[in-house]
Design an enzyme around this catalytic site. Sequence first.
Site, PDB file in Angstrom:
ATOM      1  N   GLU A   1      49.622  28.878  51.457  1.00  0.00           N
ATOM      2  CA  GLU A   1      48.318  29.214  52.058  1.00  0.00           C
ATOM      3  C   GLU A   1      47.257  29.340  50.956  1.00  0.00           C
ATOM      4  OE1 GLU A   1      48.360  32.860  54.315  1.00  0.00           O
ATOM      5  OE2 GLU A   1      46.283  32.613  54.964  1.00  0.00           O
TER       6      GLU A   1
ATOM      7  N   LYS B   1      16.688  62.713  71.846  1.00  0.00           N
ATOM      8  CA  LYS B   1      15.736  61.882  72.576  1.00  0.00           C
ATOM      9  C   LYS B   1      16.436  61.125  73.702  1.00  0.00           C
ATOM     10  CE  LYS B   1      12.050  61.837  71.027  1.00  0.00           C
ATOM     11  NZ  LYS B   1      11.006  62.849  71.322  1.00  0.00           N
TER      12      LYS B   1
ATOM     13  N   GLU C   1      51.914  48.211  63.050  1.00  0.00           N
ATOM     14  CA  GLU C   1      50.814  49.120  63.394  1.00  0.00           C
ATOM     15  C   GLU C   1      50.464  49.108  64.880  1.00  0.00           C
ATOM     16  OE1 GLU C   1      50.585  46.341  61.642  1.00  0.00           O
ATOM     17  OE2 GLU C   1      48.635  45.344  61.779  1.00  0.00           O
TER      18      GLU C   1
ATOM     19  N   CYS D   1      52.578  41.918  56.842  1.00  0.00           N
ATOM     20  CA  CYS D   1      52.295  40.497  57.060  1.00  0.00           C
ATOM     21  C   CYS D   1      51.841  39.792  55.777  1.00  0.00           C
ATOM     22  CB  CYS D   1      51.310  40.329  58.207  1.00  0.00           C
ATOM     23  SG  CYS D   1      51.401  38.685  58.924  1.00  0.00           S
TER      24      CYS D   1
ATOM     25  N   GLY E   1      46.110  39.630  56.302  1.00  0.00           N
ATOM     26  CA  GLY E   1      44.935  38.909  55.834  1.00  0.00           C
ATOM     27  C   GLY E   1      45.173  37.414  55.826  1.00  0.00           C
TER      28      GLY E   1
ATOM     29  N   GLU F   1      36.046  48.046  81.212  1.00  0.00           N
ATOM     30  CA  GLU F   1      34.980  48.267  80.231  1.00  0.00           C
ATOM     31  C   GLU F   1      34.288  46.947  79.942  1.00  0.00           C
ATOM     32  OE1 GLU F   1      36.491  49.548  76.422  1.00  0.00           O
ATOM     33  OE2 GLU F   1      34.549  49.267  75.451  1.00  0.00           O
TER      34      GLU F   1
ATOM     35  N   HIS G   1      53.749  43.144  62.667  1.00  0.00           N
ATOM     36  CA  HIS G   1      52.639  44.107  62.647  1.00  0.00           C
ATOM     37  C   HIS G   1      53.078  45.398  63.329  1.00  0.00           C
ATOM     38  CE1 HIS G   1      49.364  41.647  61.002  1.00  0.00           C
ATOM     39  NE2 HIS G   1      50.047  40.643  61.519  1.00  0.00           N
TER      40      HIS G   1
HETATM   41  N1  GLN Z   1      47.863  34.520  56.474  1.00  0.00           N
HETATM   42  C1  GLN Z   1      49.238  34.837  56.692  1.00  0.00           C
HETATM   43  C2  GLN Z   1      49.878  33.907  57.699  1.00  0.00           C
HETATM   44  O1  GLN Z   1      49.191  33.282  58.469  1.00  0.00           O
HETATM   45  C3  GLN Z   1      49.396  36.284  57.123  1.00  0.00           C
HETATM   46  C4  GLN Z   1      48.758  36.577  58.444  1.00  0.00           C
HETATM   47  C5  GLN Z   1      48.537  38.049  58.704  1.00  0.00           C
HETATM   48  O2  GLN Z   1      48.483  38.866  57.788  1.00  0.00           O
HETATM   49  N2  GLN Z   1      48.378  38.409  59.971  1.00  0.00           N
HETATM   50  O3  GLN Z   1      51.053  33.794  57.767  1.00  0.00           O
END
Ligand code: GLN
Length: 543
Positions: free
Chosen positions: A416, A197, A520, A392, A365, A150, A518
């Site tokens: 952070e 169209k 997901e 995470c 995030g 793709e 993760h």
């Molecule tokens: N900001 C966080 C870290 O770097 C979490 C990263 C995330 O949620 N993928 O550890």
Amino acid sequence: MQLINNKDHHVKYIFVTGGVLSGLGKGVITSSIAKILQLTGLKVSCVKVDPYVNYDAGTMNPIAHGEVFVTCDGGECDMDIGNYERFLDIELSSDHNLTTGRIYSEVINDEREGKFLGQCVQIIPHVTDAIKNKLRKISNQECLDVLVIECGGTVGDIESLPFLEAFRQMKLEEGDYNTLFVHVTLAPILDVVGEQKTKPTQHSVQELRRIGINPDIIAVRCKNILSNDARRKVSLFANISSNCVLSCHDVKSIFLVPEILANQGIISIIENKLKLQNLFIKWSNWKGISKSFLEYNKEVNIAVVGKYVSLPDSYVSVYQALSHAAAKLKNKLEVTWIDSEKFDITSKQKLSLLKKYEGILIPGGFGKRGSEGIINVANFAREANIPFLGICFGFQLSLVSFARNVCGIYNANSTEIDPATNDPVVEFMPEQKEINNLGGTMRLGRHKILINSNTLASKIYSQNFINKRHRHRYEFNKKYLSVLHKNGMILSGYSDNGKRTEILEIPHHKFYFAFQYHAEFDSRPGKPEQAFESFMKVASIKS
Ligand code: GLN
């Protein structure tokens, strides 16, 4: 049908290009074509070409570009790789995401190493050769029958030209009947006239031809089934027979797209063009899986509170994982996307808006914005006994939230968010301290996690270890382990010989579960990831 051991075996390449505008769902069409062929017994895989200059998707803003999908080998990839994994139920390596950055850096490295022996290094043939070599290497290494490629962006973009040129050359070199071109376009309806169209499709096919590619199939995205009139027009102006113009109208679930294409005879078009014989789709349980997304008994409302909610594509795998779980449990999933910034200043009134949801999920995030809101929401879900899943960043900030609100460590934070905090419950991983570059330097990819017995985690996964994908720089500071534990939080999963804390849970809560990995990315239609399934199961029990 299995071609692999046939002495005449030749890999077939299917190229999918896009016209008119981006965001048409080319990834779903690519995945669906690959799925149909996989269901005939062929060994199929997909490659996503992203013509941008970034080396990978890792440094790109999710709000502009969508989620960064992480492969098991630690690649930070375009979200379409996730589509391919979910449709085909396979795991792909990061090689399956080609970018201009990757190709050029390889060519430039070769040049610096003197591999071009005095030649002037040019887009044709050196860059196009590098592209073709990559595709051929993947198909050979993985012993594929078919590789579906793709090309991101829209035909006419300057940056995709070297890739399209490489595809054109491949037709010449691999042979006409070993290559097939699918062009995905759009037939919009103008409210005033109400008819589909075809002019944008005509123009984008002309653009493709200018580059030297004639499409074999035109897949037209449209709201309702493509009318015979529109089909005839596309056929006439694009110079392909009308049975090769396929309607890709809106459907309730993306997993129905393979059936839609199959019903329009895509298999016989492919058989004829690629000189394949007796392709027969064995749907086995795929139709059952796709149907499960349409059949439900009750609605379950989940609030996803995150930083990048203005573009739901930023959380595509999270949404998919929830929907796989909902479909299996015969629930209708309703997701409300809420910006965490909304809850930044603790306002009990605002937080109580969340009471109406059966579950709250906080996804991954980065950075300070909206983080206080996340901490407040993690606390609210705990106090209000609402099923909670944290991923995470969601895991890290629920540790902070618990430390502040339950353990009385009022200044608890992640470095952070506040690098000078006196109570760094979440801190930079020591390995990260020496690293200066941002790209590809997080703790990435699959790592083995050991699960403590007699915990919610062990119940969810029914085994004592799991392998999960990661993407982070910060981690739980184990100095705070005993105080968190004393106050009722259980940390139930560890990796890297006990160095990294991976899972938290709170007993006596309906469901309070968060993890550093993760989950997901591992969910599949028909086979939801277990933590998502358990979360949805508890959320669907009406109190
Ligand atoms: N900001 C966080 C870290 O770097 C979490 C990263 C995330 O949620 N993928 O550890």
